[in-house]
Design an enzyme around this catalytic site. Structure first.
Site, PDB file in Angstrom:
ATOM      1  N   GLY A 159     -14.866   2.913   4.230  1.00  0.00           N
ATOM      2  CA  GLY A 159     -14.010   3.925   4.023  1.00  0.00           C
ATOM      3  C   GLY A 159     -13.353   2.894   2.652  1.00  0.00           C
ATOM      4  CD  GLN A 160     -14.960  -0.134  -2.290  1.00  0.00           C
ATOM      5  OE1 GLN A 160     -16.052  -0.871  -1.762  1.00  0.00           O
ATOM      6  NE2 GLN A 160     -14.553  -1.178  -3.217  1.00  0.00           N
ATOM      7  CB  SER A 161     -10.845   5.506  -1.332  1.00  0.00           C
ATOM      8  OG  SER A 161      -9.939   4.380  -1.072  1.00  0.00           O
TER       9      SER A 161
ATOM     10  CG  ASP B  41      -2.183   0.909   0.840  1.00  0.00           C
ATOM     11  OD1 ASP B  41      -3.525   0.611   1.015  1.00  0.00           O
ATOM     12  OD2 ASP B  41      -1.809   2.416   0.946  1.00  0.00           O
TER      13      ASP B  41
ATOM     14  CG  ASN C 178     -12.676  -0.707   4.102  1.00  0.00           C
ATOM     15  OD1 ASN C 178     -12.860  -0.978   5.329  1.00  0.00           O
ATOM     16  ND2 ASN C 178     -11.041   0.246   4.624  1.00  0.00           N
TER      17      ASN C 178
ATOM     18  CG  HIS D  77      -6.987  -2.692   2.979  1.00  0.00           C
ATOM     19  ND1 HIS D  77      -6.520  -1.570   3.383  1.00  0.00           N
ATOM     20  CD2 HIS D  77      -8.334  -2.256   3.225  1.00  0.00           C
ATOM     21  CE1 HIS D  77      -7.111  -0.670   2.478  1.00  0.00           C
ATOM     22  NE2 HIS D  77      -7.909  -1.509   2.119  1.00  0.00           N
TER      23      HIS D  77
ATOM     24  CG  HIS E 211      -8.976  -2.798  -2.575  1.00  0.00           C
ATOM     25  ND1 HIS E 211      -9.566  -2.569  -2.596  1.00  0.00           N
ATOM     26  CD2 HIS E 211      -9.108  -2.294  -0.875  1.00  0.00           C
ATOM     27  CE1 HIS E 211     -10.398  -1.500  -2.368  1.00  0.00           C
ATOM     28  NE2 HIS E 211      -9.652  -1.477  -1.059  1.00  0.00           N
TER      29      HIS E 211
HETATM   30  P1  AMP Z   1      -9.715   1.733   0.965  1.00  0.00           P
HETATM   31  O1  AMP Z   1      -9.613   3.005   1.398  1.00  0.00           O
HETATM   32  O2  AMP Z   1      -9.465   0.121   1.393  1.00  0.00           O
HETATM   33  O3  AMP Z   1     -10.022   1.790  -0.875  1.00  0.00           O
HETATM   34  O4  AMP Z   1      -8.008   1.333   0.215  1.00  0.00           O
HETATM   35  C1  AMP Z   1      -7.378   1.529  -0.318  1.00  0.00           C
HETATM   36  C2  AMP Z   1      -5.944   1.716  -0.325  1.00  0.00           C
HETATM   37  O5  AMP Z   1      -5.389   1.658  -2.208  1.00  0.00           O
HETATM   38  C3  AMP Z   1      -5.948   2.786   0.394  1.00  0.00           C
HETATM   39  O6  AMP Z   1      -5.301   1.574   1.743  1.00  0.00           O
HETATM   40  C4  AMP Z   1      -4.766   3.186  -0.220  1.00  0.00           C
HETATM   41  O7  AMP Z   1      -3.467   4.010   0.347  1.00  0.00           O
HETATM   42  C5  AMP Z   1      -4.158   2.580  -1.784  1.00  0.00           C
HETATM   43  N1  AMP Z   1      -3.713   3.245  -2.741  1.00  0.00           N
HETATM   44  C6  AMP Z   1      -4.338   4.346  -3.438  1.00  0.00           C
HETATM   45  N2  AMP Z   1      -3.681   3.896  -4.415  1.00  0.00           N
HETATM   46  C7  AMP Z   1      -2.641   3.013  -4.882  1.00  0.00           C
HETATM   47  C8  AMP Z   1      -1.264   2.635  -5.177  1.00  0.00           C
HETATM   48  N3  AMP Z   1      -1.189   3.778  -6.375  1.00  0.00           N
HETATM   49  N4  AMP Z   1      -0.500   1.976  -4.801  1.00  0.00           N
HETATM   50  C9  AMP Z   1      -0.752   1.162  -3.935  1.00  0.00           C
HETATM   51  N5  AMP Z   1      -1.865   1.313  -3.212  1.00  0.00           N
HETATM   52  C10 AMP Z   1      -2.342   2.792  -2.878  1.00  0.00           C
END
Ligand code: AMP
Length: 116
Positions: free
Chosen positions: A95-97, A34, A89, A104, A102
């Site tokens: 908290g999913q962004s 990450d 998430n 974690h 994926h």
């Molecule tokens: P979530 O918020 O559960 O959707 O997790 C998305 C994760 O992707 C977050 O922990 C971010 O830090 C990670 N993330 C976003 N962009 C990148 C990237 N380019 N390379 C690696 N991790 C990333």
């Protein structure tokens, strides 16, 4: 499930359009660090195919889920990890962004419960 969404960040990581620090990959999954770690070890495991979240998994995805957890187990064993958390998430409110499934894997510090 679609094979690839050209606007999806993680689909772009899968094909190498966006660089990633990869630990393991095979024909189904990619595991990478990450970019914004929330623990000393913070790893993401994703499917190569575009699945928006765990909510879109179906009964047909058993092999894919096994591949994702198998990859995480292999990375944890390689790193000598015995205590870790695997979490996903679902939805922005949780908290999913990034809307590509994926998992974690977090380790290397005391992990509290319940999570924030
Ligand atoms: P979530 O918020 O559960 O959707 O997790 C998305 C994760 O992707 C977050 O922990 C971010 O830090 C990670 N993330 C976003 N962009 C990148 C990237 N380019 N390379 C690696 N991790 C990333």
């Amino acid at each position: 499930m679609t094979e690839r969404d050209p606007n999806c960040l993680f689909c772009r990581i899968v094909v190498g359009e966006i660089p990633s620090d990869r630990l393991l990959e095979d024909d189904r999954v990619v595991v990478f660090r990450d970019v914004n770690p929330q623990a000393p070890t913070h790893i993401l495991a994703i499917p190569r195919v575009h699945v928006p979240s765990a909510a879109e998994l179906t009964d047909e995805d058993g092999d894919l889920i096994a591949a994702l957890f198998g990859a995480l187990r292999a990375v944890a064993e390689d790193a000598g990890l015995h205590d870790y958390r695997i979490v996903t998430n679902v939805g922005a409110g949780a908290g999913q962004s990034v809307f590509h499934l994926h998992f974690h894997l977090l380790a290397g510090r005391r992990l509290t419960w319940p999570p924030g």
